[in-house]
Enzyme design. Structure first.
Site, PDB file in Angstrom:
ATOM      1  N   ASN A   1       0.805  -1.112  -0.051  1.00  0.00           N
ATOM      2  CA  ASN A   1       0.121  -0.045   0.084  1.00  0.00           C
ATOM      3  C   ASN A   1       0.757   1.261  -0.048  1.00  0.00           C
ATOM      4  O   ASN A   1       0.397   2.432   0.201  1.00  0.00           O
ATOM      5  CB  ASN A   1      -1.087  -0.051   1.271  1.00  0.00           C
ATOM      6  CG  ASN A   1      -0.355   0.084   2.477  1.00  0.00           C
ATOM      7  OD1 ASN A   1       0.837  -0.176   2.609  1.00  0.00           O
ATOM      8  ND2 ASN A   1      -1.143   0.169   3.734  1.00  0.00           N
ATOM      9  N   CYS A   2       2.038   1.295  -0.064  1.00  0.00           N
ATOM     10  CA  CYS A   2       3.025   2.171  -0.036  1.00  0.00           C
ATOM     11  C   CYS A   2       2.897   3.311  -1.806  1.00  0.00           C
ATOM     12  O   CYS A   2       2.791   2.273  -2.602  1.00  0.00           O
ATOM     13  CB  CYS A   2       4.511   1.983  -0.042  1.00  0.00           C
ATOM     14  SG  CYS A   2       5.779   3.389  -0.433  1.00  0.00           S
TER      15      CYS A   2
END
Length: 116
Positions: free
Chosen positions: A9-10
């Site tokens: 999710n970066c």
């Protein structure tokens, strides 16, 4: 095939995914949340780049450390210890090439290194 390490999710990892997919470059993703980096990986990476480069000092994980913990990171061994304890502090994405690493997302560097 490339190995890409990071956290799914970066936002920076997502940029890398988008670029790799747009250029039809195959890769295997290793999510630190599911597959934590191991000491032998960190040792190998530290042979390719300076240990200081592996630490994401702009991220929240680093900033949450107290000043004493931050000050204790002074060499390869102490960097490895803190990164093993906090994989999310490893700069991401980390892309393994043959005898080389790419850290972060840099479209120009990706083009130079990955579109040979």
């Amino acid at each position: 095939m490339l190995n890409v390490y990071g956290i799914k999710n970066c936002n920076t990892v997502k940029k890398a995914f988008n670029w790799l997919n747009a250029h039809k470059i195959e890769y295997t993703f290793h999510d630190y949340k599911k597959e934590p980096a191991e000491e032998k990986q960190l040792i190998a990476w530290q042979k390719l780049i300076p240990w200081e480069s592996l630490i994401n000092k702009k991220g929240t994980t680093w900033k949450k450390l107290n000043p004493e913990q931050q000050a204790a990171v002074v060499d390869e061994k102490s960097a490895r210890e803190i990164l093993l304890a906090h994989n999310s502090m490893i700069k991401r994405p980390l892309i393994e090439l043959e005898n080389e690493l790419i850290l972060g997302f840099d479209e120009q560097l990706y083009t130079e290194k990955l579109l040979k």
